[in-house]
Design a protein around this motif. Structure first.
Motif, PDB file in Angstrom:
ATOM      1  N   ASP A  92      -4.145 -51.226  -4.603  1.00 33.37           N
ATOM      2  CA  ASP A  92      -4.269 -51.144  -3.444  1.00 33.37           C
ATOM      3  C   ASP A  92      -5.017 -52.475  -2.761  1.00 33.37           C
ATOM      4  OD1 ASP A  92      -7.086 -50.666  -3.644  1.00 33.37           O
ATOM      5  OD2 ASP A  92      -6.954 -48.551  -3.399  1.00 33.37           O
ATOM      6  N   ALA A  93      -5.199 -52.988  -1.658  1.00 32.58           N
ATOM      7  CA  ALA A  93      -5.815 -53.966  -1.112  1.00 32.58           C
ATOM      8  C   ALA A  93      -7.303 -54.194  -1.459  1.00 32.58           C
ATOM      9  CB  ALA A  93      -5.434 -54.042   0.326  1.00 32.58           C
ATOM     10  N   LYS A  94      -7.885 -53.113  -1.600  1.00 33.69           N
ATOM     11  CA  LYS A  94      -9.367 -53.092  -1.808  1.00 33.69           C
ATOM     12  C   LYS A  94      -9.425 -53.407  -3.322  1.00 33.69           C
ATOM     13  CE  LYS A  94     -13.490 -52.427  -0.848  1.00 33.69           C
ATOM     14  NZ  LYS A  94     -14.348 -53.113   0.198  1.00 33.69           N
ATOM     15  N   VAL A 153       3.473 -48.932   2.450  1.00 40.75           N
ATOM     16  CA  VAL A 153       3.991 -48.223   3.355  1.00 40.75           C
ATOM     17  C   VAL A 153       5.059 -49.156   4.257  1.00 40.75           C
ATOM     18  CG1 VAL A 153       3.552 -47.142   5.777  1.00 40.75           C
ATOM     19  CG2 VAL A 153       2.152 -46.856   3.590  1.00 40.75           C
ATOM     20  N   LEU A 154       6.416 -48.538   4.338  1.00 41.82           N
ATOM     21  CA  LEU A 154       7.387 -49.346   5.000  1.00 41.82           C
ATOM     22  C   LEU A 154       7.156 -48.636   6.506  1.00 41.82           C
ATOM     23  CD1 LEU A 154      10.044 -50.806   4.616  1.00 41.82           C
ATOM     24  CD2 LEU A 154      11.130 -48.697   4.782  1.00 41.82           C
ATOM     25  N   SER A 155       7.135 -49.858   7.588  1.00 43.14           N
ATOM     26  CA  SER A 155       7.047 -49.368   8.822  1.00 43.14           C
ATOM     27  C   SER A 155       7.903 -50.145   9.693  1.00 43.14           C
ATOM     28  CB  SER A 155       5.580 -49.836   9.300  1.00 43.14           C
ATOM     29  OG  SER A 155       5.273 -49.448  10.422  1.00 43.14           O
ATOM     30  N   ASP A 174      -5.283 -43.821  -2.906  1.00 38.02           N
ATOM     31  CA  ASP A 174      -5.669 -42.355  -3.118  1.00 38.02           C
ATOM     32  C   ASP A 174      -5.539 -41.452  -1.756  1.00 38.02           C
ATOM     33  OD1 ASP A 174      -7.417 -43.995  -4.995  1.00 38.02           O
ATOM     34  OD2 ASP A 174      -7.495 -42.184  -5.917  1.00 38.02           O
ATOM     35  N   THR A 175      -6.330 -42.001  -0.509  1.00 33.63           N
ATOM     36  CA  THR A 175      -6.048 -41.309   0.462  1.00 33.63           C
ATOM     37  C   THR A 175      -4.779 -41.327   1.310  1.00 33.63           C
ATOM     38  OG1 THR A 175      -7.485 -43.061   1.484  1.00 33.63           O
ATOM     39  CG2 THR A 175      -8.608 -41.070   0.872  1.00 33.63           C
ATOM     40  N   THR A 176      -4.265 -42.642   1.335  1.00 33.96           N
ATOM     41  CA  THR A 176      -2.887 -42.840   1.871  1.00 33.96           C
ATOM     42  C   THR A 176      -1.891 -42.054   1.115  1.00 33.96           C
ATOM     43  OG1 THR A 176      -3.555 -44.827   2.698  1.00 33.96           O
ATOM     44  CG2 THR A 176      -1.140 -44.582   2.515  1.00 33.96           C
ATOM     45  N   ILE A 177      -1.632 -42.007  -0.071  1.00 35.32           N
ATOM     46  CA  ILE A 177      -0.691 -41.241  -0.900  1.00 35.32           C
ATOM     47  C   ILE A 177      -1.050 -39.726  -0.558  1.00 35.32           C
ATOM     48  CG2 ILE A 177      -0.132 -40.493  -3.354  1.00 35.32           C
ATOM     49  CD1 ILE A 177      -1.006 -43.156  -4.311  1.00 35.32           C
ATOM     50  N   PHE A 237      -3.072 -43.824  11.674  1.00 39.62           N
ATOM     51  CA  PHE A 237      -4.227 -43.097  11.167  1.00 39.62           C
ATOM     52  C   PHE A 237      -3.509 -42.009  10.405  1.00 39.62           C
ATOM     53  CE2 PHE A 237      -7.824 -44.065  14.333  1.00 39.62           C
ATOM     54  CZ  PHE A 237      -8.317 -44.829  13.509  1.00 39.62           C
ATOM     55  N   LYS A 238      -2.341 -41.446  10.841  1.00 38.96           N
ATOM     56  CA  LYS A 238      -1.786 -40.529  10.343  1.00 38.96           C
ATOM     57  C   LYS A 238      -1.033 -40.858   9.241  1.00 38.96           C
ATOM     58  CE  LYS A 238      -1.939 -36.912  14.000  1.00 38.96           C
ATOM     59  NZ  LYS A 238      -1.026 -36.583  15.176  1.00 38.96           N
ATOM     60  N   THR A 239      -0.864 -42.031   8.660  1.00 38.87           N
ATOM     61  CA  THR A 239       0.110 -42.394   7.866  1.00 38.87           C
ATOM     62  C   THR A 239      -0.458 -43.718   6.893  1.00 38.87           C
ATOM     63  OG1 THR A 239       1.442 -43.965   9.379  1.00 38.87           O
ATOM     64  CG2 THR A 239       2.401 -41.809   8.655  1.00 38.87           C
ATOM     65  N   ILE A 240      -1.447 -43.968   7.397  1.00 40.63           N
ATOM     66  CA  ILE A 240      -2.396 -45.210   6.644  1.00 40.63           C
ATOM     67  C   ILE A 240      -3.910 -44.938   6.791  1.00 40.63           C
ATOM     68  CG2 ILE A 240      -2.921 -47.579   6.363  1.00 40.63           C
ATOM     69  CD1 ILE A 240      -0.091 -48.433   7.034  1.00 40.63           C
TER      70      ILE A 240
END
Lengths: 372, 372
Positions: free
Chosen positions: A252-254, A270-272, A342-345, A289-292
């Motif tokens: 991830d970016a972090k 995430v495709l947006s 982790d939290t996004t998946i 917030f609900k998807t990333i």
């Protein structure tokens, strides 16, 4: 669940509705291979943490690439992994309370020809587990969870850990497998020297505890620790037997900021869709917030320079043109590299596995939401 | 999905495994009744936003209590609500791009005997929608989405909004229902005077736009705006016809800070277990980032004073004893009032509806993760 996947395989990325979680299969497979190659010459073995990806198929890929088994953080994740055919599971967490211990016994029975272990940090929990395994007629491995500075769970290093280990040794039905000392507080420190010093301080606490137990006549099979931000240092410690890194598989970016992309590449995005272009200074995409998740910072736009994602609320993201070569068009699709995998998946039900711009496979994230 | 609910109804709260999302049915029903009573004497009507609760059964309860229909933010939520029997839906958002417009046409066909509307803020999207409804042989209501200061989606107030409204009037298959001007930037300002001033500034932009359209011969059926933080002021404006408040039904710690609990009470909580008590200064519970969102701040422990929740990572929460009367016991269950209901609810598959400490009903959160 209906199988819409049949209609999805073969679509191009452009044809996928948004927001959607993409997994770049080439990048993910290179990450797997890089980690396998790294561990091939090492004494310690990899037990990857699947709290990151929550998908049994990716656990199988990790085991096929040489991992000895997997880690889970939650009992619900472990149940999903066992149901998906994984037979060697370490729950890197305390399993406390009547409902959970009952479920744990059923999992132990299901894995009686495999391996299952949990962590303990409290005498009452050791008693609770010992009574339960006796009643259920199963056996269970435990690791004493040592607080190496994260100050979350874990018994204090040294004598308190020794006492808890002795209690485990006295407890019918439990087998003391070793110590866990997860240095989570070091993992995403961006300054490498600072991260290394924090790691060494944490490791020395675990090592001293291991030596104390050894002096007291207690030999341990496993010393289990480490993550994607520290594994390279951990394997240099001869006493370390097991490494719990997990994020490396998708990145991830972090973590890209922390360890760079020399070994592992960002395989997740995430495709947006750009859904509004109301102003010359910014555009709006359909991922908020609900998807990333934003707990490790804002996402980054993949492959487009000079754009800054900033908060747009639960269902929107705003993209400010800071130094961009062009403006986004309405309806255009973009990919966002999230700050925390982790939290996004955990917000998604499936991965779209993509190769050369085409959906090759759709994988269920069976562990999504399995937080009990 | 298996129906485990049969085994859950009748359990006590103490018997529910954790983390779990609890809904206090008495409090929720009082919130519904309070809002119904408030709107009974008002000219404007309530069209509650269901992005908050994502459960068709709660939408039905809102309609039974007098709401005219519902709002959704995402097409996927609207599909779930239609499937759940709701027939009057406003999507308070722009629906852009081939895949989504195709789905929207199917939804419009499904709701041909009901009412469906979407928002627009761009000429290209108006054309896209008009062409699609003609090809599909359906009709669609649209609201011109006006940027009243949130600076997210929405056309600029005044002349740009007028031009877009004219385009809608010229577009076959589309019916101009009105204007939307969502003042999201005002909603959770804790200082009431500041919130009120921000609301008045936003409302004046919407009102001026309505007056401009009127002078140009365009009469509008609906002026739709408002949320839980502003609805009491909005209904005092005679031109406002429709109020989009949603969070009132369950509330959260943030809104409690903003509007107090005189009208609505916190009905939502996360049940969590104390899973580690490693230190005299803090305890650890089993609810972290993956089960409680932090985008509006930390959660609060319900009914226990002197405890501060602070970050414990993805799967843990730490509870610091600041001025607590006692220490938590290992295995004890606590309830956490979350700071942001919408994003937290989106992490769960079901509500445990509780009355007098007993699970009376288990409701699916069918819109969970329906972000496409």
């Amino acid at each position: 669940m209906e199988n819409h996947n049949l209609h999805t395989v073969g679509l191009t990325v452009e044809e996928i509705d948004t927001p959607a979680l993409l997994l770049d299969l080439d990048a993910m497979e290179r990450n797997l291979a890089a980690m396998a190659s790294f561990f091939a010459s090492k004494k310690a073995t990899l037990r990857p943490h699947t709290k990151t990806h929550k998908a049994p198929i990716l656990a199988h890929r990790q085991i096929a690439a040489g991992a000895r088994g997997i880690c889970c953080q939650k009992l619900g994740e472990a149940e999903i992994m066992a149901q998906g055919g994984i037979t060697d599971i370490l729950i890197t967490n305390e399993i406390v309370g009547r409902q959970k211990v009952r479920r744990l016994m059923h999992l132990a029975r299901q894995l009686r020809h495999g391996r299952l272990a949990v962590c303990v940090d409290h005498p009452a929990n050791v008693n609770e587990l010992s009574e339960a395994v006796q009643a259920a007629g199963v056996r269970l491995d435990v690791l004493v969870d040592v607080n190496v500075g994260q100050n979350r769970c874990g018994v204090a290093p040294g004598k308190p850990a020794l006492e808890l280990a002795r209690q485990v040794l006295r407890s019918p039905g439990l087998r003391l497998r070793g110590l866990q000392g997860y240095e989570g507080h070091c993992m995403v420190k961006e300054d490498e020297q600072e991260r290394r010093h924090a790691f060494e301080a944490a490791w020395s606490l675990l090592l001293e505890t291991k030596h104390l137990l050894k002096r007291e006549g207690i030999d341990l099979e496993e010393i289990s620790a480490g993550g994607t931000g520290t594994f390279e240092w951990l394997v240099e410690c001869p006493e370390a037997t097991e490494v719990q890194a997990g994020s490396y598989i998708v990145m991830d970016a972090k973590y890209r900021k922390v360890i760079g992309e020399t070994r592992f590449a960002c395989a997740l995005s995430v495709l947006s869709t750009i859904m509004s272009t109301p102003d010359a200074d910014y555009a709006v995409c359909d991922a908020g917030f609900k998807t990333i998740t934003h707990d490790q910072g804002m996402p980054e736009v993949k492959g487009v320079a000079g754009i800054e994602y900033y908060l747009g609320g639960d269902e929107h993201g705003r993209l400010r043109y800071v130094d961009a070569a062009r403006r986004f068009e309405l309806g255009e699709k973009i990919e966002l590299i999230v700050s925390h995998c982790d939290t996004t998946i955990n917000l998604y039900d499936k991965y779209f596995g993509v190769r050369n711009g085409v959906v090759e496979v759709v994988w269920d994230i069976a562990g999504r939401g399995k937080s009990q």
